[in-house]
Every structure is written in structure tokens, then in C-alpha cells.
Motif scaffolding. Structure first.
Motif, PDB file in Angstrom:
ATOM      1  N   CYS A  32     -23.721 -18.253  19.062  1.00 37.91           N
ATOM      2  CA  CYS A  32     -24.110 -18.342  17.649  1.00 37.91           C
ATOM      3  C   CYS A  32     -22.953 -17.824  16.800  1.00 37.91           C
ATOM      4  N   PHE A  33     -22.592 -18.607  15.793  1.00 36.62           N
ATOM      5  CA  PHE A  33     -21.553 -18.204  14.847  1.00 36.62           C
ATOM      6  C   PHE A  33     -22.208 -17.809  13.527  1.00 36.62           C
ATOM      7  N   VAL A  34     -21.647 -16.801  12.886  1.00 32.82           N
ATOM      8  CA  VAL A  34     -22.050 -16.440  11.522  1.00 32.82           C
ATOM      9  C   VAL A  34     -20.894 -16.870  10.627  1.00 32.82           C
ATOM     10  N   VAL A  35     -21.152 -17.887   9.804  1.00 33.50           N
ATOM     11  CA  VAL A  35     -20.070 -18.638   9.181  1.00 33.50           C
ATOM     12  C   VAL A  35     -20.085 -18.493   7.663  1.00 33.50           C
ATOM     13  N   GLY A  36     -18.875 -18.382   7.086  1.00 30.73           N
ATOM     14  CA  GLY A  36     -18.698 -18.450   5.641  1.00 30.73           C
ATOM     15  C   GLY A  36     -19.184 -17.215   4.911  1.00 30.73           C
ATOM     16  N   VAL A  72     -20.715 -14.561  16.746  1.00 27.45           N
ATOM     17  CA  VAL A  72     -19.279 -14.582  16.477  1.00 27.45           C
ATOM     18  C   VAL A  72     -19.102 -14.834  14.981  1.00 27.45           C
ATOM     19  N   VAL A  73     -18.468 -13.899  14.295  1.00 27.76           N
ATOM     20  CA  VAL A  73     -18.342 -13.983  12.839  1.00 27.76           C
ATOM     21  C   VAL A  73     -17.061 -14.730  12.485  1.00 27.76           C
ATOM     22  N   LEU A  74     -17.208 -15.794  11.689  1.00 27.97           N
ATOM     23  CA  LEU A  74     -16.083 -16.561  11.148  1.00 27.97           C
ATOM     24  C   LEU A  74     -16.305 -16.668   9.642  1.00 27.97           C
ATOM     25  N   SER A  75     -15.908 -15.643   8.930  1.00 26.67           N
ATOM     26  CA  SER A  75     -16.276 -15.542   7.509  1.00 26.67           C
ATOM     27  C   SER A  75     -15.376 -16.358   6.593  1.00 26.67           C
ATOM     28  N   PRO A  78     -15.735 -22.225   5.382  1.00 23.95           N
ATOM     29  CA  PRO A  78     -17.017 -22.610   4.782  1.00 23.95           C
ATOM     30  C   PRO A  78     -17.909 -23.302   5.816  1.00 23.95           C
ATOM     31  N   THR A  79     -19.198 -23.154   5.636  1.00 23.98           N
ATOM     32  CA  THR A  79     -20.150 -23.704   6.602  1.00 23.98           C
ATOM     33  C   THR A  79     -19.996 -25.209   6.763  1.00 23.98           C
ATOM     34  N   GLU A  80     -19.882 -25.937   5.654  1.00 22.50           N
ATOM     35  CA  GLU A  80     -19.779 -27.390   5.730  1.00 22.50           C
ATOM     36  C   GLU A  80     -18.553 -27.816   6.533  1.00 22.50           C
ATOM     37  N   ALA A  81     -17.433 -27.125   6.323  1.00 28.52           N
ATOM     38  CA  ALA A  81     -16.213 -27.459   7.049  1.00 28.52           C
ATOM     39  C   ALA A  81     -16.365 -27.136   8.535  1.00 28.52           C
ATOM     40  N   PHE A  82     -17.009 -26.030   8.850  1.00 35.00           N
ATOM     41  CA  PHE A  82     -17.193 -25.658  10.254  1.00 35.00           C
ATOM     42  C   PHE A  82     -18.087 -26.654  10.971  1.00 35.00           C
ATOM     43  N   LEU A  83     -19.134 -27.113  10.298  1.00 34.56           N
ATOM     44  CA  LEU A  83     -20.009 -28.120  10.908  1.00 34.56           C
ATOM     45  C   LEU A  83     -19.258 -29.428  11.151  1.00 34.56           C
ATOM     46  N   ALA A  84     -18.330 -29.770  10.258  1.00 34.78           N
ATOM     47  CA  ALA A  84     -17.515 -30.970  10.462  1.00 34.78           C
ATOM     48  C   ALA A  84     -16.622 -30.802  11.689  1.00 34.78           C
ATOM     49  N   VAL A  85     -16.069 -29.603  11.860  1.00 37.94           N
ATOM     50  CA  VAL A  85     -15.252 -29.334  13.043  1.00 37.94           C
ATOM     51  C   VAL A  85     -16.095 -29.485  14.309  1.00 37.94           C
ATOM     52  N   LEU A  86     -17.302 -28.936  14.283  1.00 40.58           N
ATOM     53  CA  LEU A  86     -18.172 -29.064  15.453  1.00 40.58           C
ATOM     54  C   LEU A  86     -18.513 -30.523  15.725  1.00 40.58           C
TER      55      LEU A  86
END
Length: 291
Positions: A32-36, A72-75, A78-86
Motif C-alpha cells: 500500500c502506498f500513501v500518495v501525494g 510506503v509514503v510517496l508524498s 500526485p495521486t493521478e500521476a501515480f495511478l497513470a504510472v501504475l
């Protein structure tokens, strides 16, 4: 003799759709990532990320032990960009959006995803416009993306006045502003460029809580004050007394060019005309043509 084997391929679309259904799906996920800045939880699958991306392989390390692993914290992403990467890592395809593509590009560069980076660059070039170009230039300068920087500078050269009035221009770093001020191909007069540089420095001074002249110091030397008429230079000098922006010696060099009336005596000062320079009576004394 044993017959040769043959690799056959099933349909790609159902396979891709099945994997896409696992993006941010807590079912079967083991990380689990904690994002943005919003600290949103995003679920993923450790083995898939590790085999697709060296960054995640290093980040996630060994298999989790007993119990629930810590998020895993990735602050910074941004969430939208991280979801695109996934989405790209799971399916090798991604739906890009104009408003977030630069954030996806930034993540791709930081995570070492060269194929995703190239896809983002191609998309940026297709949607590049006045509102996006300065932000794209900043990303290009920050990450050393030379071809993108060249395309952004060329776009701004062709649409100089509109770009200089955009919010993105005011948010450029000094390193990103320098290649613009060094260009002979800007379609803007020097008086307007001086005003734009002052507005840029004011915004930077407010954000950084530093004097305007200190913020402007790395870039103002590229302003071509000798192109201004004497009346304009006098007005600039008076404004500079009230709000210091340009070093006094730089203004003195511009006055020297007027006094000598010979461009070859003032080559130490930037006095080449730009594409958008409006003609003034004294320009005939500069004896310097456009590049």
C-alpha cells in the motif's frame, strides 16, 4: 529430431483489461502506498512492480514478513500521476491527460521508466500550447530533456507575447528563463521584455522572501538595454531607483552605447536586436543585424 517449439500469442486486449482491473485494487494486493499531499492510499502488487521497474524493486526490497506491511509514503507524486504510472506498469499502456501529463512525465523520469517518458514527451509535443509551454520548459530544464527544451523555446519564440503573459512564465526558475532571454528570435520588443522580467522577479521575490534585485540577478544581464531609446532608458533608470532590478553598471553600459553611436564599441553589452524588436532611430548606429 525433436520438433522446434513455437511461441503463439493470445489476444492482448483481454489480458491488458484483466491486469488493468488490478490497478489500485486492494484484492490480492500486498503493498500500500500513501500518495501525494492528500495522503491517499493506493494498492498495488509487489512482484509486478518489482519485475517492471528497478526503482520499485529497490524501494520495496525483500518480501514482507508476517503481519500487515507498513504503507510506503510517496508524498511528492500526485495521486493521478501515480495511478497513470501504475497503469503503464500493469498494462504497458496509459491514458494521458493534458492537465497531468507533465506530472506523469516527472514521475517517469524519477522512476527511470524510459518508455513511459518517451510516450509522455510525444503527447506533450502534440498538445503544447501557450498555457502549457512554460511549465513544460521548466520540466525540460529541471531534468535535462534537451529536445523538449528546444521545442518549448521555439514555441515561445513564435508566441512570445502570449507566453510572457502566462502564469507559467512567472513561475519559471532562473535557469529556465535564461535560454529565453538569450534568444535573438523572441517576437517581442525589449521594453516589454524588461517589464515581463520585472513581473517575474516580483513574483519570485514574494515567494522566496528575497529582494527583487537579488532574485533577478542571474537573468537581468541578458536584457538588451541598448535597444531602448534614450527616453525609455531614462524612465527605466528612474524606475530602477525606486525598485532596484538592474545593476547600475548595466544601465551605464547602455548609455555608453548611445553616446558612442557605434555598435562595435559596445559589443561588451548585449545590444543585438531580436526578431520582435521595434525600430528606433538610434538603431542605425548599432550597425548590428539580426542573427
Amino acid at each position: 529430431m525433436e520438433p522446434l517449439g513455437l511461441v503463439v500469442h493470445g489476444k492482448a486486449e483481454p489480458f491488458s483489461a484483466a491486469l488493468r482491473s488490478l490497478v489500485n485494487n486492494p484484492r490480492y494486493s500486498d503493498v500500500c502506498f500513501v500518495v501525494g499531499q492528500e495522503r491517499q492510499e493506493v494498492f498495488a502488487h509487489r512482484c509486478l512492480l518489482a519485475c517492471r521497474c528497478n526503482f520499485f524493486q529497490r524501494l520495496l526490497g525483500t518480501e514482507p514478513g508476517p503481519g500487515v506491511p507498513s504503507p510506503v509514503v510517496l508524498s511528492t507524486v500526485p495521486t493521478e500521476a501515480f495511478l497513470a504510472v501504475l497503469e503503464f506498469l500493469y498494462t504497458n499502456s496509459v491514458k494521458l491527460q493534458r492537465h497531468s501529463v507533465l506530472e506523469v512525465l516527472t514521475a517517469a523520469v524519477e522512476y527511470g521508466l524510459e518508455e513511459l517518458r518517451e510516450l509522455c514527451l510525444q503527447f506533450v509535443l502534440k498538445v503544447l500550447d501557450v498555457e502549457l509551454v512554460c511549465e513544460a520548459l521548466q520540466v525540460a530544464v529541471t531534468f535535462g530533456l534537451g529536445p523538449l527544451q528546444e521545442r518549448c523555446v521555439a514555441f515561445i519564440e513564435a508566441h512570445s507575447q502570449e507566453a510572457l503573459r502566462s502564469q507559467g512564465f512567472l513561475e519559471l526558475s532562473a535557469a529556465a528563463l535564461l535560454p529565453l532571454l538569450r534568444s535573438d528570435k523572441l517576437c517581442v520588443d525589449e521594453a516589454e521584455l524588461v517589464r515581463a522580467a520585472r513581473s517575474w522577479a516580483r513574483v519570485g521575490a514574494a515567494v522566496l522572501e528575497r529582494p527583487v534585485a537579488e532574485v533577478a540577478a542571474p537573468v537581468v544581464k541578458e536584457l538588451r538595454l541598448a535597444l531602448l531609446a534614450p527616453a525609455e532608458l531614462s524612465a527605466l533608470e528612474e524606475q530602477n531607483r525606486q525598485e532596484p532590478l538592474i545593476p547600475a553598471e548595466q544601465i551605464v553600459e547602455a548609455w555608453k552605447c548611445h553616446a558612442l553611436r557605434r555598435g562595435d564599441e559596445a559589443r561588451g553589452a548585449p545590444c543585438r536586436r531580436r526578431r520582435g524588436t521595434l525600430p528606433r532611430e538610434h538603431h542605425r548606429f548599432l550597425d548590428l543585424s539580426f542573427k
